[in-house]
Scaffold this motif. Structure first.
Motif, PDB file in Angstrom:
ATOM      1  N   THR A  77       0.834  -1.192   0.000  1.00 16.22           N
ATOM      2  CA  THR A  77       0.000   0.000   0.000  1.00 16.22           C
ATOM      3  C   THR A  77       0.871   1.244   0.000  1.00 16.22           C
ATOM      4  O   THR A  77       1.906   1.274   0.662  1.00 16.22           O
ATOM      5  CB  THR A  77      -0.924   0.017   1.239  1.00 16.22           C
ATOM      6  OG1 THR A  77      -1.719  -1.158   1.233  1.00 16.22           O
ATOM      7  CG2 THR A  77      -1.845   1.219   1.217  1.00 16.22           C
ATOM      8  N   GLN A  78       0.411   2.260  -0.760  1.00 16.46           N
ATOM      9  CA  GLN A  78       1.101   3.553  -0.801  1.00 16.46           C
ATOM     10  C   GLN A  78       0.053   4.645  -0.630  1.00 16.46           C
ATOM     11  O   GLN A  78      -1.115   4.441  -0.952  1.00 16.46           O
ATOM     12  CB  GLN A  78       1.784   3.775  -2.151  1.00 16.46           C
ATOM     13  CG  GLN A  78       2.826   2.767  -2.506  1.00 16.46           C
ATOM     14  CD  GLN A  78       3.336   2.987  -3.928  1.00 16.46           C
ATOM     15  OE1 GLN A  78       2.725   3.670  -4.726  1.00 16.46           O
ATOM     16  NE2 GLN A  78       4.483   2.396  -4.225  1.00 16.46           N
ATOM     17  N   THR A  79       0.494   5.813  -0.192  1.00 13.50           N
ATOM     18  CA  THR A  79      -0.400   6.968  -0.129  1.00 13.50           C
ATOM     19  C   THR A  79       0.181   8.106  -0.952  1.00 13.50           C
ATOM     20  O   THR A  79       1.371   8.131  -1.246  1.00 13.50           O
ATOM     21  CB  THR A  79      -0.589   7.463   1.320  1.00 13.50           C
ATOM     22  OG1 THR A  79       0.697   7.787   1.850  1.00 13.50           O
ATOM     23  CG2 THR A  79      -1.261   6.423   2.186  1.00 13.50           C
ATOM     24  N   GLY A  80      -0.716   9.062  -1.333  1.00  8.14           N
ATOM     25  CA  GLY A  80      -0.304  10.264  -2.053  1.00  8.14           C
ATOM     26  C   GLY A  80      -0.121  10.014  -3.528  1.00  8.14           C
ATOM     27  O   GLY A  80      -0.417   8.952  -4.020  1.00  8.14           O
ATOM     28  N   PRO A  81       0.301  11.004  -4.303  1.00 10.54           N
ATOM     29  CA  PRO A  81       0.765  12.312  -3.865  1.00 10.54           C
ATOM     30  C   PRO A  81      -0.373  13.306  -3.614  1.00 10.54           C
ATOM     31  O   PRO A  81      -0.176  14.320  -2.978  1.00 10.54           O
ATOM     32  CB  PRO A  81       1.629  12.793  -5.037  1.00 10.54           C
ATOM     33  CG  PRO A  81       0.999  12.175  -6.225  1.00 10.54           C
ATOM     34  CD  PRO A  81       0.476  10.839  -5.751  1.00 10.54           C
ATOM     35  N   GLU A  82      -1.578  13.030  -4.129  1.00  9.03           N
ATOM     36  CA  GLU A  82      -2.719  13.921  -3.915  1.00  9.03           C
ATOM     37  C   GLU A  82      -3.342  13.641  -2.549  1.00  9.03           C
ATOM     38  O   GLU A  82      -3.234  12.532  -2.027  1.00  9.03           O
ATOM     39  CB  GLU A  82      -3.778  13.714  -4.998  1.00  9.03           C
ATOM     40  CG  GLU A  82      -3.291  14.011  -6.409  1.00  9.03           C
ATOM     41  CD  GLU A  82      -2.928  15.460  -6.619  1.00  9.03           C
ATOM     42  OE1 GLU A  82      -3.549  16.325  -5.989  1.00  9.03           O
ATOM     43  OE2 GLU A  82      -2.008  15.730  -7.406  1.00  9.03           O
TER      44      GLU A  82
END
Length: 194
Positions: A77-82
């Motif tokens: 899982t990753q978050t961002g960039p928005e």
């Protein structure tokens, strides 16, 4: 590029009562100003309404354990960039073939890509060994690419005005990639977004 133009239009607000009309050329491509204005309004409404970030573990739970004989590896899982953007993915393997299934919560910017005015839009490009199609119906954009020689491709959808779901890599047929992407239930995604 289109997102930058939409963001610019959104930043201008409603101060100028003149309505934009007709197509203009931007970087050699025709852009319909009315369409950009409608997309800008959708983005503004989504931003005003606000979107709650999804729990990354909830997205991981949507990835099936297996599809068409392919077995899932560990999910990441990753978050961002928005803001409120989250992505989860897992690699699926069967013998020497493998593909990546990815679900991305686009947050507030997701409403830009699924305009009701795009219904019925379609394009097809054929090559000596495959094809690429893009279709939009019922507010859902579908992109399908397949190469019969390498037995590889990509199948992706934008669902519920907010989620991008894609399966990309090698498989026996494009139907395996379709099944993987379609297994991720858009109704369940909407429920998670609450």
């Amino acid at each position: 590029m289109a997102l930058a133009v939409v963001a610019t239009l959104a930043a201008c607000g409603r101060q100028d009562e003149r309505k934009s009309s007709g197509p203009v050329e931007v970087n050699g491509k025709q852009v319909d100003l009315r369409q950009l204005e409608r997309e800008s309004e959708r983005a503004e409404k989504a931003a005003q309404k606000g979107t709650r970030a999804l729990n990354p573990a909830g997205l991981q739970d949507l990835l099936p354990a297996s599809v068409g004989g392919f077995t899932r590896g560990p999910a990441t899982t990753q978050t961002g960039p928005e803001p409120n953007q989250t992505k989860t993915s897992a690699r699926y393997v069967k013998g020497t073939s493998a593909f990546l299934l990815e679900v991305t919560d686009l947050g507030a910017i997701g409403s830009i890509g699924a305009s009701d005015d795009a219904q019925g839009a379609a394009s097809t490009r054929r090559t000596a060994s495959g094809y690429e199609t893009i279709t939009t119906a019922s507010g859902r954009m579908v992109t399908e690419t397949w190469d019969t020689t390498s037995k590889s491709g990509r199948y992706s959808i934008v669902a519920a005005d907010r989620f991008a779901i894609s399966a990309e890599g090698s498989a026996d047929t494009v139907d395996v990639l379709k099944a993987a992407a379609e297994t991720v239930n858009a109704a369940r995604l909407r429920a998670l977004a609450g």
